[in-house]
Design a protein around this motif. Structure first.
Motif, PDB file in Angstrom:
ATOM      1  N   GLN A  26    -102.355 -89.756   7.877  1.00 40.70           N
ATOM      2  CA  GLN A  26    -102.768 -91.150   7.714  1.00 40.70           C
ATOM      3  C   GLN A  26    -103.881 -91.425   8.722  1.00 40.70           C
ATOM      4  O   GLN A  26    -103.737 -91.133   9.910  1.00 40.70           O
ATOM      5  N   ARG A  27    -104.979 -91.978   8.235  1.00 40.89           N
ATOM      6  CA  ARG A  27    -106.157 -92.197   9.081  1.00 40.89           C
ATOM      7  C   ARG A  27    -106.574 -93.660   8.992  1.00 40.89           C
ATOM      8  O   ARG A  27    -106.768 -94.193   7.905  1.00 40.89           O
ATOM      9  N   ILE A  28    -106.710 -94.283  10.153  1.00 39.43           N
ATOM     10  CA  ILE A  28    -107.185 -95.658  10.229  1.00 39.43           C
ATOM     11  C   ILE A  28    -108.680 -95.624  10.552  1.00 39.43           C
ATOM     12  O   ILE A  28    -109.099 -94.973  11.512  1.00 39.43           O
ATOM     13  N   ALA A  29    -109.472 -96.316   9.737  1.00 40.36           N
ATOM     14  CA  ALA A  29    -110.915 -96.312   9.930  1.00 40.36           C
ATOM     15  C   ALA A  29    -111.478 -97.714   9.746  1.00 40.36           C
ATOM     16  O   ALA A  29    -110.873 -98.560   9.070  1.00 40.36           O
ATOM     17  N   ALA A  30    -112.627 -97.954  10.373  1.00 43.85           N
ATOM     18  CA  ALA A  30    -113.311 -99.247  10.273  1.00 43.85           C
ATOM     19  C   ALA A  30    -114.682 -99.030   9.642  1.00 43.85           C
ATOM     20  O   ALA A  30    -115.389 -98.079  10.001  1.00 43.85           O
ATOM     21  N   TYR A  31    -115.053 -99.918   8.716  1.00 47.14           N
ATOM     22  CA  TYR A  31    -116.315 -99.787   7.998  1.00 47.14           C
ATOM     23  C   TYR A  31    -117.069-101.109   8.003  1.00 47.14           C
ATOM     24  O   TYR A  31    -116.465-102.187   8.116  1.00 47.14           O
ATOM     25  N   ALA A  32    -118.394-101.006   7.861  1.00 47.84           N
ATOM     26  CA  ALA A  32    -119.259-102.184   7.941  1.00 47.84           C
ATOM     27  C   ALA A  32    -119.926-102.453   6.593  1.00 47.84           C
ATOM     28  O   ALA A  32    -120.472-101.541   5.970  1.00 47.84           O
ATOM     29  N   LEU A  33    -119.863-103.704   6.169  1.00 48.46           N
ATOM     30  CA  LEU A  33    -120.627-104.162   5.009  1.00 48.46           C
ATOM     31  C   LEU A  33    -121.870-104.854   5.556  1.00 48.46           C
ATOM     32  O   LEU A  33    -121.803-105.968   6.082  1.00 48.46           O
TER      33      LEU A  33
END
Length: 294
Positions: free
Chosen positions: A156-163
């Motif tokens: 399980q991987r927690i990631a943050a992304y930008a719009l």
């Protein structure tokens, strides 16, 4: 009748799998001196006195398949007592202890081949799991036992992304050969390190992937994906990605360029949303989900 001499053998083996068109397992064919008929087993073999099981297994995998493997943390132990078994031409009361590890080889590994001459195996090959399950491939009992207990590694991987929008375009990055979904475009961002604030992780990832500073705005939504497959490392994984989608902005004159060498991003660009909607640009579901939020 006197009792037979007792013999105990400790050995280490590996379940090594990959997914191509279907799941496959790496097996070794026993030499005729061990089995007169065709019979396949897991790569591995006996421990030398004082040898660590993992070291023994790595050695055996190279000898029997010619491949360098990585040994996982999971193992099962199987015990087989054969009161009357011929070993090296002598009838014995035989006890086999088998330590079976999860292991994997690189996704770009060459085809397996036996290195050891005069050993207990004469062939190494990938076989469909379906052939093991339906009995069309003759295997030792240990193979069935080990596969029944095997489950893909759960990650399980927690990631943050930008719009990040600019007029009718959105900032995207292209996944390199080091990532799953190679060649697809996604939002800039990446994994959150242990103890790292998601907003800080996102700013760091955007700088690495796009070469620009960004101002992280509010959290827009949480997206997730769940699938099984072969990771770039070669390990078969049951993968669950949890994606935090943030609104973000960059300076109007900022020029995006890939900064990190050898990472999971090999290109960055402002992509017209119309090209995403038409399917002209291949994107992950994460991108479409984010665009629907605003």
């Amino acid at each position: 009748m006197g009792s037979l001499p007792r013999r105990q053998r400790v050995a280490a083996y590996a379940v090594i799998m990959r997914v191509t068109t279907e799941p496959e397992v790496l097996l070794c064919r026993l030499a005729p001196r061990v089995s007169r008929t065709e019979l396949w087993t897991l790569p591995g073999g006996g421990l030398d006195h004082g040898e660590d099981p993992r070291d023994a297994l790595l050695r055996e995998i190279v000898e029997e398949t010619g491949l360098d493997a990585t040994i996982g943390d999971t193992a099962h132990v199987y015990s087989a007592h054969l009161p009357r078994a011929s070993r090296d031409g002598v009838m014995t009361d035989f006890h086999a202890l088998r330590i079976v590890y999860d292991a994997w080889v690189p996704s770009d590994a060459p085809e397996p081949r036996v290195i050891e001459i005069g050993g207990s195996t004469v062939e190494a090959a990938w076989h469909p799991l379906s052939r093991v399950a339906d009995g069309s491939l003759p295997v030792v009992a240990m193979v069935g036992e080990a596969l029944a207990d095997h489950s893909p590694f759960q990650l399980q991987r927690i990631a943050a992304y930008a719009l990040v929008r600019r007029g009718s375009a959105v900032l995207l990055t292209r996944l390199s050969g080091r990532a799953h979904h190679t060649g697809s475009w996604t939002l800039p961002g990446g994994g959150v390190d242990h103890g790292e604030r998601p907003a800080d992780a996102l700013a760091r990832e955007v700088a690495e992937e796009c070469g620009v500073d960004c101002e992280v705005g509010p959290l827009l939504d949480v997206h997730d994906t769940h699938f099984s497959g072969t990771a770039p490392s070669g390990r078969v994984e049951d993968f669950h990605g949890v994606h935090l989608i943030f609104a973000a902005t960059v300076l109007a004159d900022a020029e995006a360029r890939v900064v990190e060498v050898g990472g999971t991003t090999d290109a960055v660009a402002w992509v017209e949303i119309a090209d995403i909607e038409s399917g002209a640009v291949r994107v992950l579901d994460l991108v479409r989900h984010a665009l629907e939020l605003s």
